[in-house]
Design a protein around this motif. Structure first.
Motif, PDB file in Angstrom:
ATOM      1  N   ALA A   1       0.837  -1.204   0.000  1.00 38.32           N
ATOM      2  CA  ALA A   1       0.000   0.000   0.000  1.00 38.32           C
ATOM      3  C   ALA A   1       0.868   1.250   0.000  1.00 38.32           C
ATOM      4  O   ALA A   1       0.614   2.213  -0.730  1.00 38.32           O
ATOM      5  CB  ALA A   1      -0.929  -0.011   1.215  1.00 38.32           C
TER       6      ALA A   1
ATOM      7  N   GLU B   1       3.909   1.451  -1.064  1.00 36.51           N
ATOM      8  CA  GLU B   1       4.611   1.549  -2.340  1.00 36.51           C
ATOM      9  C   GLU B   1       3.701   2.106  -3.423  1.00 36.51           C
ATOM     10  O   GLU B   1       4.092   2.981  -4.197  1.00 36.51           O
ATOM     11  CB  GLU B   1       5.123   0.165  -2.753  1.00 36.51           C
ATOM     12  N   VAL B   2       2.506   1.584  -3.453  1.00 36.88           N
ATOM     13  CA  VAL B   2       1.582   2.027  -4.496  1.00 36.88           C
ATOM     14  C   VAL B   2       1.229   3.496  -4.310  1.00 36.88           C
ATOM     15  O   VAL B   2       1.060   4.241  -5.281  1.00 36.88           O
ATOM     16  CB  VAL B   2       0.321   1.138  -4.489  1.00 36.88           C
ATOM     17  N   ALA B   3       1.164   3.918  -3.056  1.00 40.70           N
ATOM     18  CA  ALA B   3       0.859   5.326  -2.796  1.00 40.70           C
ATOM     19  C   ALA B   3       1.961   6.237  -3.323  1.00 40.70           C
ATOM     20  O   ALA B   3       1.726   7.406  -3.621  1.00 40.70           O
ATOM     21  CB  ALA B   3       0.670   5.551  -1.297  1.00 40.70           C
ATOM     22  N   GLU B   4       3.160   5.674  -3.442  1.00 41.75           N
ATOM     23  CA  GLU B   4       4.297   6.482  -3.897  1.00 41.75           C
ATOM     24  C   GLU B   4       4.409   6.534  -5.416  1.00 41.75           C
ATOM     25  O   GLU B   4       5.254   7.252  -5.948  1.00 41.75           O
ATOM     26  CB  GLU B   4       5.602   5.910  -3.331  1.00 41.75           C
TER      27      GLU B   4
ATOM     28  N   PRO C   1      11.874   6.868  -2.380  1.00 45.48           N
ATOM     29  CA  PRO C   1      11.309   8.058  -1.743  1.00 45.48           C
ATOM     30  C   PRO C   1      11.695   8.125  -0.274  1.00 45.48           C
ATOM     31  O   PRO C   1      11.803   7.090   0.399  1.00 45.48           O
ATOM     32  CB  PRO C   1       9.810   7.861  -1.918  1.00 45.48           C
TER      33      PRO C   1
ATOM     34  N   VAL D   1      10.596   5.766   2.791  1.00 44.91           N
ATOM     35  CA  VAL D   1      10.136   4.424   2.414  1.00 44.91           C
ATOM     36  C   VAL D   1      11.086   3.367   2.952  1.00 44.91           C
ATOM     37  O   VAL D   1      10.671   2.320   3.453  1.00 44.91           O
ATOM     38  CB  VAL D   1       9.998   4.302   0.889  1.00 44.91           C
TER      39      VAL D   1
ATOM     40  N   TYR E   1      10.190   0.198   5.186  1.00 48.87           N
ATOM     41  CA  TYR E   1      10.594  -1.186   4.918  1.00 48.87           C
ATOM     42  C   TYR E   1      11.246  -1.784   6.152  1.00 48.87           C
ATOM     43  O   TYR E   1      10.934  -2.898   6.583  1.00 48.87           O
ATOM     44  CB  TYR E   1      11.593  -1.237   3.757  1.00 48.87           C
TER      45      TYR E   1
ATOM     46  N   GLN F   1       0.768  -6.126  -4.061  1.00 47.64           N
ATOM     47  CA  GLN F   1       0.917  -4.971  -4.941  1.00 47.64           C
ATOM     48  C   GLN F   1      -0.198  -4.933  -5.974  1.00 47.64           C
ATOM     49  O   GLN F   1      -0.747  -3.868  -6.281  1.00 47.64           O
ATOM     50  CB  GLN F   1       2.262  -5.028  -5.663  1.00 47.64           C
TER      51      GLN F   1
ATOM     52  N   ALA G   1      -3.215  -3.668  -4.229  1.00 50.71           N
ATOM     53  CA  ALA G   1      -3.121  -2.245  -3.912  1.00 50.71           C
ATOM     54  C   ALA G   1      -3.204  -1.408  -5.179  1.00 50.71           C
ATOM     55  O   ALA G   1      -3.874  -0.364  -5.212  1.00 50.71           O
ATOM     56  CB  ALA G   1      -1.806  -1.975  -3.177  1.00 50.71           C
ATOM     57  N   SER G   2      -2.533  -1.878  -6.198  1.00 59.10           N
ATOM     58  CA  SER G   2      -2.571  -1.143  -7.460  1.00 59.10           C
ATOM     59  C   SER G   2      -3.990  -1.114  -8.017  1.00 59.10           C
ATOM     60  O   SER G   2      -4.461  -0.078  -8.490  1.00 59.10           O
ATOM     61  CB  SER G   2      -1.619  -1.800  -8.458  1.00 59.10           C
TER      62      SER G   2
ATOM     63  N   ARG H   1      -6.010   1.407  -6.276  1.00 60.46           N
ATOM     64  CA  ARG H   1      -5.727   2.819  -6.554  1.00 60.46           C
ATOM     65  C   ARG H   1      -6.077   3.215  -7.988  1.00 60.46           C
ATOM     66  O   ARG H   1      -6.583   4.301  -8.211  1.00 60.46           O
ATOM     67  CB  ARG H   1      -4.245   3.109  -6.303  1.00 60.46           C
ATOM     68  N   PHE H   2      -5.812   2.317  -8.926  1.00 63.73           N
ATOM     69  CA  PHE H   2      -5.902   2.757 -10.320  1.00 63.73           C
ATOM     70  C   PHE H   2      -7.050   2.153 -11.108  1.00 63.73           C
ATOM     71  O   PHE H   2      -7.449   2.692 -12.126  1.00 63.73           O
ATOM     72  CB  PHE H   2      -4.595   2.430 -11.049  1.00 63.73           C
TER      73      PHE H   2
END
Lengths: 207, 207
Positions: A155, A157-160, B139, B142, B146, B192, B195-196, B199-200
DNA sequence: CGCATTGGAGAGTGCCGATATCCAATATTG
DNA sequence: CAATATTGGATATCGGCACTCTCCAATGCG
């Protein structure tokens, strides 16, 4: 810049550069004559990327080529890139493998199941099979905790993912998928050492 | 049981079993005559373990041998096992590499720095170098996230280490180190995708 | 003008995991 | 007991991969 200078600047032997050219990891230079081609800063950068994918990312030459193809292909939606990027790196789970267990887990966690991509599901199934085969009983609940942590990481990572340009997003997604993996594994090992030291070592503060 | 039966039962070709015997991944059977050896259930299990380490864990034969050696060596403290297990799997960071950055990060997170084991530190350094070389700017923050997640995972894992016998602990630690890695990576990819998608994707509930 | 370099293509290298081949000794079967 | 098949063990061979080397005519460069 000629190939020998490109070699010097990048630290990659000329013979290897030629090999990468043949393998399509690197664009040809601009021919200025039959025995002279001109390479630019782009080639130095690309070489760095290739070495990172091979050395650090642990990809095969074929895998690196697939990744690079993604970076150069124009994409419509960011959403579609992830699956493509991942499947270009994962070695295509042998068809005919049972994915029931993995699919069940993913459903339990409420993760959107992906229609086309059986590769990652296959990888999960394969990893679980490996644990079974080794007689390793994953303690009850630990798997769920792993999933929860990875969901949190994903989450973040995807936000970034940058939204200004699709290409920037693609670059972030593709490289992030591949190159962060060794980073996470290294972090886990170091964290384990710390945690183990805290629990077992002689010089722990208490307990 | 004879080698052909062992082969049938395990699904591993006879020639491969002989190879593993030569490589020390498998104990010799008990010779009952010059052309007959007897294998037991232990050998079937061991073969399953070896295949898991090679296939699922992605180890080399040498790495698998090192892991198996750990499982068979009597150990005193659980604390010492982790480092040995990890270093037997990690390919020994080339000496003379700068570890400043990795060491600084580990210090920042308050992780007990390990005197002897430069391998995991080297792996961290290497992974960071790979990201740099690829021009991937992790970023701000991040990396810390991690680290925080991996610390949490490690803490949970270490808490699960059985204490009843050192050997059980060793088995848990060694196999957990190696075989859980692909599991985590597979989970990240699936997470991912989820999450992706959230978001998208077009069919997200809102936003 | 003449030596060194280049792009290009093909062959060769070293490593690795796995197979294949051979052999004499034994097990099995008729 | 003889004929056939199988075994353990050592050695040789294979196929894939990432390079690396060799060769060549064309060219740059001093």
């Amino acid at each position: 810049m000629r190939i020998s200078q490109l070699s010097e600047k990048s630290g990659v032997p000329v013979a290897t550069i030629k090999y990468y050219l043949r393998e399509g990891l690197l664009h040809d230079g601009v021919l200025t004559s039959a025995t002279q081609a001109h390479y630019g800063e782009e080639h130095v950068e690309r070489l760095r990327l290739v070495r990172a994918l091979l050395d650090s990312g642990g990809l095969s030459v074929a895998g690196a080529r697939a990744v690079i193809e993604q970076l150069e292909t124009p994409h419509r939606h960011v959403a579609e890139v992830l699956g493509i990027a991942q499947s270009s790196v994962t070695p295509d789970a042998a068809s005919g493998i049972e994915l029931d267990r993995a699919a069940g887990l993913v459903a339990r966690w409420g993760w959107g199941s992906d229609p086309g991509d059986t590769a990652s599901l296959g990888a999960l199934e394969h990893a679980l099979a490996g644990l079974d085969a080794a007689g390793f009983d994953l303690p009850e609940g630990v798997l769920d905790q792993y999933a929860a942590h990875m969901a949190a990481i994903a989450a973040e990572e995807v936000a970034e993912i940058p939204t200004e340009s699709v290409d920037a997003a693609v670059r972030y997604v593709v490289l992030g998928t591949v190159l962060v993996e060794p980073l996470l594994l290294a972090l886990r090992r170091l964290a384990q050492q710390d945690a183990s030291g805290r629990r077992f070592d002689y010089r722990g503060p208490d307990c």
